[in-house]
Structures are given as structure tokens and as C-alpha cells.
Design a protein around this motif. Structure first.
Motif, PDB file in Angstrom:
ATOM      1  N   THR A 224     -57.368 -42.081  -4.109  1.00  0.00           N
ATOM      2  CA  THR A 224     -58.532 -42.829  -3.616  1.00  0.00           C
ATOM      3  C   THR A 224     -58.467 -44.285  -4.039  1.00  0.00           C
ATOM      4  N   LYS A 225     -58.096 -44.537  -5.269  1.00  0.00           N
ATOM      5  CA  LYS A 225     -57.874 -45.878  -5.787  1.00  0.00           C
ATOM      6  C   LYS A 225     -56.655 -45.840  -6.683  1.00  0.00           C
ATOM      7  N   ALA A 226     -55.811 -46.830  -6.572  1.00  0.00           N
ATOM      8  CA  ALA A 226     -54.580 -46.794  -7.359  1.00  0.00           C
ATOM      9  C   ALA A 226     -54.084 -48.206  -7.605  1.00  0.00           C
ATOM     10  N   LYS A 227     -53.316 -48.319  -8.671  1.00  0.00           N
ATOM     11  CA  LYS A 227     -52.610 -49.554  -8.984  1.00  0.00           C
ATOM     12  C   LYS A 227     -51.140 -49.218  -9.142  1.00  0.00           C
ATOM     13  N   VAL A 228     -50.293 -49.957  -8.444  1.00  0.00           N
ATOM     14  CA  VAL A 228     -48.854 -49.731  -8.468  1.00  0.00           C
ATOM     15  C   VAL A 228     -48.190 -50.913  -9.140  1.00  0.00           C
ATOM     16  N   ILE A 229     -47.465 -50.639 -10.201  1.00  0.00           N
ATOM     17  CA  ILE A 229     -46.624 -51.646 -10.857  1.00  0.00           C
ATOM     18  C   ILE A 229     -45.187 -51.287 -10.504  1.00  0.00           C
ATOM     19  N   PRO A 230     -44.582 -51.961  -9.531  1.00  0.00           N
ATOM     20  CA  PRO A 230     -43.267 -51.546  -9.037  1.00  0.00           C
ATOM     21  C   PRO A 230     -42.241 -51.465 -10.164  1.00  0.00           C
ATOM     22  N   GLY A 231     -41.442 -50.414 -10.074  1.00  0.00           N
ATOM     23  CA  GLY A 231     -40.392 -50.204 -11.051  1.00  0.00           C
ATOM     24  C   GLY A 231     -40.885 -49.797 -12.408  1.00  0.00           C
ATOM     25  N   ASN A 232     -42.181 -49.491 -12.527  1.00  0.00           N
ATOM     26  CA  ASN A 232     -42.731 -49.131 -13.832  1.00  0.00           C
ATOM     27  C   ASN A 232     -43.568 -47.866 -13.745  1.00  0.00           C
ATOM     28  N   LYS A 233     -44.756 -47.965 -13.104  1.00  0.00           N
ATOM     29  CA  LYS A 233     -45.632 -46.805 -13.066  1.00  0.00           C
ATOM     30  C   LYS A 233     -46.649 -46.956 -11.947  1.00  0.00           C
ATOM     31  N   ILE A 234     -47.317 -45.830 -11.679  1.00  0.00           N
ATOM     32  CA  ILE A 234     -48.418 -45.763 -10.726  1.00  0.00           C
ATOM     33  C   ILE A 234     -49.588 -45.129 -11.456  1.00  0.00           C
ATOM     34  N   VAL A 235     -50.726 -45.823 -11.474  1.00  0.00           N
ATOM     35  CA  VAL A 235     -51.944 -45.310 -12.110  1.00  0.00           C
ATOM     36  C   VAL A 235     -52.989 -45.141 -11.025  1.00  0.00           C
ATOM     37  N   THR A 236     -53.581 -43.947 -10.968  1.00  0.00           N
ATOM     38  CA  THR A 236     -54.540 -43.659  -9.907  1.00  0.00           C
ATOM     39  C   THR A 236     -55.808 -43.054 -10.482  1.00  0.00           C
ATOM     40  N   GLY A 237     -56.891 -43.276  -9.762  1.00  0.00           N
ATOM     41  CA  GLY A 237     -58.145 -42.641 -10.108  1.00  0.00           C
ATOM     42  C   GLY A 237     -58.198 -41.253  -9.520  1.00  0.00           C
ATOM     43  N   PRO A 238     -59.340 -40.802  -9.021  1.00  0.00           N
ATOM     44  CA  PRO A 238     -59.434 -39.459  -8.443  1.00  0.00           C
ATOM     45  C   PRO A 238     -58.388 -39.259  -7.344  1.00  0.00           C
ATOM     46  N   ALA A 239     -57.690 -38.126  -7.415  1.00  0.00           N
ATOM     47  CA  ALA A 239     -56.623 -37.829  -6.460  1.00  0.00           C
ATOM     48  C   ALA A 239     -56.617 -36.342  -6.178  1.00  0.00           C
ATOM     49  N   TYR A 240     -56.144 -35.976  -5.009  1.00  0.00           N
ATOM     50  CA  TYR A 240     -56.061 -34.563  -4.636  1.00  0.00           C
ATOM     51  C   TYR A 240     -54.842 -34.370  -3.752  1.00  0.00           C
ATOM     52  N   LEU A 241     -54.426 -33.119  -3.677  1.00  0.00           N
ATOM     53  CA  LEU A 241     -53.224 -32.760  -2.936  1.00  0.00           C
ATOM     54  C   LEU A 241     -53.576 -32.448  -1.486  1.00  0.00           C
ATOM     55  N   VAL A 242     -52.726 -32.941  -0.577  1.00  0.00           N
ATOM     56  CA  VAL A 242     -52.870 -32.676   0.852  1.00  0.00           C
ATOM     57  C   VAL A 242     -51.559 -32.069   1.346  1.00  0.00           C
ATOM     58  N   VAL A 243     -51.644 -30.883   1.944  1.00  0.00           N
ATOM     59  CA  VAL A 243     -50.481 -30.186   2.481  1.00  0.00           C
ATOM     60  C   VAL A 243     -50.709 -29.945   3.964  1.00  0.00           C
ATOM     61  N   GLU A 244     -49.804 -30.483   4.775  1.00  0.00           N
ATOM     62  CA  GLU A 244     -49.914 -30.356   6.237  1.00  0.00           C
ATOM     63  C   GLU A 244     -51.313 -30.753   6.706  1.00  0.00           C
TER      64      GLU A 244
END
Length: 938
Positions: A224-244
Motif C-alpha cells: 500500500t505504501k513503500a519506500k525503495v532504496i535501490p540496491g539496498n532494501k525495500i520497506v513497506t507498510g501494510p501489505a498482502y499477498l495477491v495470487v492470480e
């Protein structure tokens, strides 16, 4: 002008006034237009070049309020309060189709590109605003509805593909629509993103996936909200799995941290979880991974079970380029069964060590070190859950290990090798350990050969050759529970010694067709102890009563001479019966005869043997016996009997020459019998049993199947012998079979083994030279088009939706159907005497047959379905051996596996659906049963 490409480099000095900046820009613009020498570009010309509605106006891009800020892209609006932006380096831009200058803006069409410092932007269309340092880029949609020429942004943090982008060269900030970037093994996709000046990205409703179907991935983690630091890490707030496209809400996490570094790094290893009815709930393979450096790594993991069972594991891989590489694994498992104070309670401790080491051939051409260590307690494989569904490990009763070091001495015939050897049997827990096995060898030299040879004929003494082999061993043969490295054990249980062998031989031609090989062998043994025996009156047996320490040596020698030749026999089949396909059949016999002499070393002057005399109550007689004081030593002892033996060996091969089908004038050889060998020997100085057993072995190939066989025949008869007043024993008697039983020899043992593979490729028809060829008229004729069928439209519209590959057309125009499969069958049979059943009439033991049939196979129903099976049957015990069935399905970015042992002590199953990527290896579903839950578990 549209056919030319303009590359205009604009250099700005560090000026603070707007008028000077505009003046410089006008000067460069005028110079560029003058140099181009082209006519004025009209709007009509631009419309002809660019697809309709493909490039909206610069201000028409609507940005979402969630990421839009008032100062995100504006370089500065108040010139009285803030200085105008200055460029620190040159801007390079160009386009393939056309470049349009319009009041401080540059419009680039067709493979447009802009680069500044370490930033590069490519797209079909780029609008560059020099005054505000802003750039806008996007692609276009072609007549088929496909997006083409999408913007590609590259900086020091990585490369990104997007649909639209607005970028500020001064602040290094950007607003992006539909960005796609690769982070580690996965992809990050977001409809809207904001780039910061520190090269980090803020995402809204971003998707992280390892599926390369980026527009429609099979699964993704919705951030839903995320911060991406390329080549380092990804930090995200609330997240859920989506399949098909189905949201799996139970798999919801309030926050997440995903490392995405391009280089390996240390981190926590998350455990897998599950349940066994015997050991309860468990957490397995959880621990820590240490990225120690560029030369090695280390992982420490553990297992824990609810009933108190636990395990520890350590693993390391190391590598130094052009030097060496290897891997080391150590595991220990403590298994608890049942509960304390219960009758079936037990606690076992098992461990395993594996180590492999390989030295690069370039490291040192004259020395090498290699290791292959596989040691474990006998019950480790049975108690280790990882081996339950692996039939190869379960069938491995024998384990071997070796650590070897070899040294070659350039310019000399000497070679040195040091080995540490280990072998164990998991059924009877026996173990053989050799620490070390030291060998020094000298290759064959010719001491009398002339270095400056004159003439072509070789003198007889120049064929004299000599070599040397020295060996030292320290070994023990015992059981796991008795293995010890204490001083007492090393002295009493371990065997050690050294042996030196010096063979001397020469080759002589005899009567043109024979090769005569005289030889002399000298052996010397060095020991550190010897034994003394005596008769135990109470136990009525010979026992060792004393061990004498100190350095002792024992030597022996022998003489020999041998000769061999080849005899060729040719046979031409009768043409009336066999035709002219078979040209000739050749039989090659290789007889060889050798004569050897070994003295008797029981003479007291050698001191190798001692004399023992006692009264045996059971046989009621006085027994005189000579025994070697080196009995049981590692290299044996000199011969106690004088021997003058003649050895016989006969080798046979049978092959035929056939006319070649491919070459009318050529032939090919086909082996009928690759080898058939017979060997025996006769001791002319022996008092009894002068003729040794007759050995036979051979091999051949029938229909591509290798067949090997062998047998051992005894020329002496069997009979019941009275060994005591009340006991009889079946023993060999000094009477030949042909005189006692009218048989040439008696079969003792026999063996037969063969195996063959066949599969889909085996039954494919061979294409003839003219198969599939058509005449020129036929090849030029086109089939009539069916207005109801449109295969191209079908592939483009239907196949991508169904995620299937287009069918391959066969030779006759139909869909090509292939189902690769393979079956392997192996048969091993042995015939051995049943010593419990003796036939007094035929005077031979009954025979006992033991045979095993093993079967394995695999079939690929499609390119993504695979089925493997292995089983076997023991004809003696009449039972099916360990059977394993595995089914796997490639689900593109996922993989499904099902393994089952349907019956037996290891009856179990294992089912899993997991992501292929190691980054998300814990995102999986597993269901298993353990063999420990079976009632007939060991």
C-alpha cells in the motif's frame, strides 16, 4: 530534416542572471539552426512524423494528489528570491526522427535521448525545458494497441522502465507513472512513484513479484505504501499477498522489510515450520547467514521439536579463484522418542560431516590436494528427515571418504601421495579407517639403456627395467561403538607397518611371435610388534599370549618368467545361408603362460615363524603347528610354503566385419564377444590342492545393452570329513572332480548383470534421405486458406491469456506432439552355494539364487509436467525394494512438487507449492507425513 539526427551540446557557465542565460541559449540555438541548413519545420510535417494522439501536451499529464507536491518539480518560481538553476556539466541530447526548438523548449521525436552527468533518459518522445531544467518523457501506442518506445531512465542506482516521467535535473526529483525496476531477484512495479534526490523512491499501491509477467504477474505482494532504496532494501507498510488477482487477506502483514542488495550480505534465515505426530510441532533450518567475505561464507541453522528433539547445522562454501574451492557441512541431531519413564522412550544422537575440496589445475601443476569426505553415524540417514524421500541415500549402505595429497618431483621419476581413507557400513556399523596411507613410487627406469644410442637394434640388457613402491599405513577395522583414538587403542587395536617393493623385469622377443618377460620381485615389510601364541588347556584353543614390541623387518623374494602371443582365426559364413552381408568373422585368442618360484621362509634362520606343539583332547592327538609371528599384520607375512606355480590365462574376443549400408565399398566392425577370459594356476611343489580354482569372466553387448558375467569353478571334490568323534564337516578333498564325480569342475559361484535404457527417442523412425521432400511443383503450391481459421489472431489473442506456448507444427502440417519418456532397467543375479544343504549323492551344495531388479523412469507429459519413479524387486526375499514416486509441475514463477513413498518402512509423502526465487523461499505451502509416524518405523 526528419531523417537526420541532431546532437547538440549546450554548455552553460556559472551565471546568475536570467538575461545572460537566455542570450547564451539563443546563440547556441541560432548556430545549430544555421549549421543544419534546413527549411522551416511546420506543424504539418511534425504531424506526419508522429502518430496521432501519441504525444499529449506537456501540461496535460494529470498527477495524483497522493504523490504530487507543490515544490516537487518546480526549480524555482521567484527570480528575485532564488537564483536560477545552473548546470554543472554538459547536456547531451538527440533524436532519430526530428528535433524541434520552441521558446526555450526542445522537442525530441523517435529514439530520443538526453544525458546529464550520470543520468540518462531514453524514450520515443522527450520534451526538454532548458529554462526550468525539467524533462518530460513518454512512449506511444501503435496501431495494434501496443506500447512502444517507453521511457528508460538510468542513473547510478539502476535502470527503470516507465510509462511517463517528469524529471528535474537540478533537484534530481521525478514524478513517474507505471515504473518497473529490478531489485535483486524480484521486480517492483508501481502505477505512481516519486523519486527523491537521494535516488530513493516512494510508491503507492506498488507490487513486488519475482514473476517476469510484469503487466499481469501470477502473484505479487501488494504494498500500500513503500519506500525503495535501490540496491539496498525495500520497506513497506501494510501489505498482502495477491495470487492470480485474488487477494489472500489472511496473509496480511502490517509491515515488511525486503533486502534487495545486488551483492551477497549477512542476514537472518527464517525457519520453516510444520508438525509430526511423533516429534510434534517443529521449526527447522532457522538461523543466521554470515557473508564473511569474498573467499568464504558461513551459515548456522538449527531445528527444534516440541518433544525435545533438536539439531544444529553449519555449512560453509569457500573459493579462491585459480587456487581452490570447496564446501563443508556439519550436522548433529538429537532425537527423542516417546516420553520419559515410558517403556518405548529412547534418545539417540547422530552427526554427519561432509567436505569436498578441489584444487584448481592452474594453482600448482606439481602438487594437488583433494578431499571427498562423507562420514556419519549409521542411523543418521534414517533419522534425518531430508533423506526420507531420497532413495539414493536410503540405498547407500556403504559410505567412503578420502583426503588425498599428491606431489610430483619434476625431473625425477618419484611421486609422493598421502591419503586419509574411511569406509563404513551403516547396516552392521563396521568402520575401516586409514590414517594415513603414505606412498612413494618411482616410475619404471631403464638403467642400462644407452643415452647416445648407435644403431637401431636394442641390446637385450637395455630392456632391463626397475621400479620402486614404498607404502606406510596405519589403520583400524572395528565398529562405531568401539572406535577410539586413545594411546591404548592405538597400540592394541590399530595396525601399522611399511612395505617396500622392488620389481625388476625385462622383455625379450622369442621366435618372432612370442614375448618373453623374466622378472624378479623383492619385498620387505617393517613392523613395530609381533605376537607369540600358546595353547590354552582350559579353553582348548590356541590364544595369543604375548605381544613383542620393537622394530622388526621381514623380507621375501620371488622369481618369474612369462610369455604370451596372439592367435587369429578367420571364418567366412556360407553365402547360401547368410548372404554376403557378413564379410568375415574373426576370433582372437591371447594365451599367456607364466612360471613363478617362491622359497619357503619357515626356516629358523629367517626368524619369521615360531613352532607350537600341543595335545588336542577333542581329536585325541598331538598337534604340531607353525605360525607366523606377524600373523594379522597389515601387510601379511612371507610365504610358509615353497611354491613353484605355473599360471595359465586365455583371453578371447570375437567380432565380425559387415558391409556398411552408407558406403558400398566400406565395412564396419561389430563385436560379438568383447571379452571372455579364463585363468588358473598349478603349484608343482604343493603336496595337495596343487590346482587353483578356475576363474571365468566376460562381457558383451546385445542390442546396445552391456552384459557382464562371471563364474568360479572348483576342480576339487567335496566330501564329509570326520573332524571329531561326533562331528562331521563338509570339506574339499584332494581328489579331482573328474575322477570323483565325472565332472570337469564344480560351479562355486556365478554372477550376471545387465541393464538397458529405452525411451521415446529409441522408437523414433529414422528419416530417409528423401522423406519429407516435395517436388518443386508441390512445394510451390499453397494450401487454400480457410476463412473460418485465423491462427495468427488465435495465438495473439488467446494464448497469452491462457499462459500456454504456441503449438509447434509437425512435418505433415499437424500439431507436433511430443512426450519425452525414458525407462531404465537393471538386473543383477548371483549364484552362491547354500552351505546348509549338502547333497551327499551328487557331493555338492545346493545353490542359492539372489537377484535384484531395479526400475526407474521419467516422463514429461508436457514441457512443464514431469513424473519420476524408481523401484525394485528382490527375487530372493520376494519383496519390493524402496519405491519412490515424484511429480513436479513448473508453474512459471512457482513450482509444485509431490513426492511419495507408497509402502514400506519409509512410507510417507511430501507436497509443496513454493516460489522459485530464493528471495521468497519461505512463501510456500507444505504438507508432509513422516516415516516416524508409521507403526513399522525402525
Amino acid at each position: 530534416m526528419s531523417s537526420k539526427t541532431f546532437n547538440i551540446i549546450i554548455r552553460f557557465r556559472m551565471l546568475s542572471k536570467r538575461s545572460v542565460l537566455l542570450s547564451c541559449f539563443s546563440s547556441f540555438l541560432f548556430a545549430a539552426l544555421s549549421a543544419a541548413t534546413t527549411a522551416e519545420i511546420s506543424n504539418a510535417q511534425v504531424q506526419d512524423t508522429i502518430p496521432q494522439s501519441s504525444v499529449p501536451a506537456f501540461d496535460e499529464l494529470a498527477l495524483p494528489s497522493a504523490v504530487e507536491t507543490s515544490d516537487s518539480l518546480a526549480a524555482g518560481t521567484d527570480t528575485t528570491k532564488k537564483a536560477r538553476p545552473m548546470f554543472e556539466a554538459e547536456i547531451q541530447y538527440g533524436a532519430k526522427d526530428s528535433v524541434i526548438f520552441d521558446r526555450g523548449k526542445v522537442h525530441l521525436y523517435g529514439d530520443a535521448r538526453v544525458s546529464y552527468l550520470d543520468v540518462e533518459l531514453k524514450a520515443y518522445y522527450i520534451e526538454l525545458d532548458i529554462d526550468s531544467t525539467l524533462a518530460f518523457a513518454e512512449g506511444y501506442i501503435d496501431e495494434n494497441g501496443e506500447e512502444k518506445g517507453l521511457p528508460v531512465f538510468k542513473d547510478k542506482s539502476g535502470e527503470y522502465t516507465m510509462r511517463r516521467m517528469k524529471y528535474n535535473f537540478e533537484t534530481e526529483k521525478a514524478i513517474i507513472e507505471h515504473v518497473v525496476t529490478t531489485q535483486g531477484e524480484g521486480y517492483v512495479v508501481s502505477e505512481w512513484a516519486k523519486k527523491n534526490d537521494d535516488n530513493s523512491y516512494f510508491l503507492k499501491d506498488g507490487r513486488y513479484t519475482t514473476c517476469d509477467h510484469l503487466d499481469h504477474p501470477h502473484f505479487y505482494i501488494n504494498m500500500t505504501k513503500a519506500k525503495v532504496i535501490p540496491g539496498n532494501k525495500i520497506v513497506t507498510g501494510p501489505a498482502y499477498l495477491v495470487v492470480e488477482d485474488v487477494k489472500i487477506f489472511p496473509l496480511f502483514i502490517p509491515f515488511a522489510f525486503v533486502p534487495s542488495t545486488s551483492s551477497y550480505s549477512s542476514g537472518i534465515l527464517m525457519p520453516s515450520y510444520g508438525e509430526e505426530s511423533n516429534r510434534g510441532f517443529f521449526l527447522r533450518d532457522g538461523g543466521y547467514y554470515w557473508a564473511a567475505g569474498q573467499y568464504f561464507d558461513l551459515s548456522l541453522t538449527g531445528d527444534i521439536y516440541a518433544n525435545g528433539s533438536w539439531g544444529l547445522k553449519t555449512a560453509s562454501n569457500y573459493r579462491k579463484r585459480y587456487k581452490y574451492s570447496g564446501a563443508f557441512n556439519l550436522q548433529t541431531i538429537t532425537n527423542v522418542t516417546s516420553e520419559k519413564d515410558l517403556p518405548d522412550y529412547s534418545k539417540s544422537k547422530d552427526f554427519s560431516i561432509t567436505w569436498s575440496h578441489r584444487q584448481d589445475a592452474k594453482a600448482n601443476p606439481n602438487s594437488s590436494l583433494s578431499a571427498s569426505v562423507n562420514y556419519s553415524t549409521s542411523s543418521f540417514d534414517r533419522n534425518n528427515v531430508g533423506s526420507i524421500i531420497n532413495p539414493e541415500i536410503l540405498a547407500q549402505n556403504q559410505k567412503r571418504s578420502s583426503i588425498s595429497y599428491t606431489k610430483r618431483f619434476p625431473g625425477s621419476p618419484f611421486n609422493l601421495s598421502v591419503n586419509l581413507l574411511h569406509s563404513q557400513n551403516s547396516r552392521d556399523t563396521s568402520i575401516n579407517l586409514t590414517i594415513p596411507d603414505f606412498t612413494l613410487t618411482m616410475s619404471r627406469i631403464y638403467p642400462f639403456k644407452s643415452k647416445n644410442k648407435i644403431g637401431t637394434k636394442e641390446r637385450w640388457y637395455e630392456t632391463v627395467s626397475i621400479s620402486y613402491k614404498g607404502n606406510f599405513k596405519n589403520e583400524v577395522k572395528t565398529h562405531e561403538r568401539d572406535l577410539s583414538f586413545t594411546a591404548k587403542s592405538l597400540s592394541n587395536d590399530w595396525r601399522n607397518g611399511a612395505k617396500h617393493s622392488i620389481p625388476v623385469s625385462m622383455n625379450l622377443k622369442l621366435l618372432k611371435y612370442f614375448t618373453l618377460t623374466p622378472s624378479f620381485n623383492y619385498n620387505e615389510r617393517w613392523y613395530l610388534k609381533s605376537i607369540r601364541k600358546s595353547w590354552d588347556e582350559e579353553a582348548q584353543k590356541v590364544v595369543v599370549t604375548d605381544t613383542v614390541g620393537g622394530f622388526q623387518r621381514a623380507y621375501d623374494y620371488s622369481f618369474g618368467v612369462g610369455t604370451s602371443t596372439k592367435i587369429y582365426t578367420y571364418y567366412r559364413p556360407i553365402r547360401a545361408l547368410f548372404g554376403d552381408k557378413i564379410n568375415v568373422i574373426r576370433h582372437v585368442m591371447t594365451p599367456s603362460v607364466s612360471v613363478g618360484y617362491t622359497p619357503n621362509f619357515t626356516d629358523p634362520k629367517y626368524g619369521y615363524f615360531d613352532h607350537l606343539e600341543y595335545y588336542d583332547v577333542r581329536s585325541d592327538r598331538i598337534v604340531k603347528q607353525d605360525y607366523s609371528i606377524y600373523e594379522g599384520s597389515i601387510y601379511g607375512y612371507p610365504s610358509s610354503r615353497e611354491s613353484g606355480s605355473i599360471g595359465f590365462n586365455l583371453g578371447n574376443t570375437l567380432e565380425m566385419k559387415l558391409k556398411s549400408d552408407r558406403d558400398s565399398t566400406g565395412f564396419k566392425k561389430v563385436a560379438i564377444l568383447e571379452a571372455l577370459n579364463f585363468s588358473t594356476s598349478y603349484n608343482m611343489l604343493a603336496d595337495e590342492f596343487a590346482l587353483s580354482r578356475i576363474n571365468m569372466n566376460g562381457r558383451t553387448k546385445i542390442f546396445g545393452t552391456n552384459i557382464s558375467f562371471g563364474a568360479v569353478f572348483d576342480p576339487y571334490a567335496l566330501d564329509s570329513v570326520q573332524v571329531s568323534p561326533t562331528t562331521k564337516s563338509v570339506q574339499r578333498i584332494n581328489s579331482f572332480e573328474w575322477s570323483a564325480n565325472n565332472r570337469l569342475a564344480r560351479l562355486e559361484t556365478a554372477n550376471l548383470s545387465f541393464g538397458f535404457n529405452f525411451g521415446a527417442d529409441t522408437f523414433k523412425k529414422k528419416k530417409s534421405d528423401d522423406a519429407g521432400n516435395q517436388s518443386d511443383d508441390q512445394s510451390n503450391q499453397l494450401p487454400e486458406a480457410n476463412p473460418l481459421d485465423d491462427p495468427d489472431a488465435l495465438e495473439e489473442a488467446v494464448l497469452p491469456v491462457l499462459d500456454v506456448e504456441p503449438l509447434e507444427e509437425g512435418d505433415e502440417g499437424y500439431a507436433k506432439f511430443e512426450m519425452p519418456w525414458n525407462i531404465s532397467v537393471n538386473y543383477n543375479m548371483r549364484v552362491i552355494p547354500n552351505t546348509a544343504k549338502f547333497d551327499p549323492v551328487a557331493r555338492k551344495f545346493d545353490y542359492k539364487f539372489t537377484a535384484d531388479v531395479s526400475l526407474s523412469g521419467n516422463v514429461s507429459l508436457t514441457k512443464k509436467w514431469s513424473i519420476n519413479m524408481s523401484t525394485g524387486y528382490n527375487l530372493e526375499r520376494k519383496e519390493i525394494s524402496h519405491t519412490n514416486l515424484s511429480i513436479s509441475r513448473n508453474l512459471h514463477c512457482w513450482n509444485m512438487n509431490f513426492n511419495m513413498v507408497p509402502f514400506g518402512a519409509y512410507k510417507s509423502f511430501f507436497f509443496s507449492i513454493a516460489i522459485n526465487s530464493t528471495m521468497l523461499r519461505d512463501l510456500k505451502y507444505e504438507k508432509r507425513s513422516h516415516p516416524r509416524d508409521n507403526p513399522n518405523w525402525f
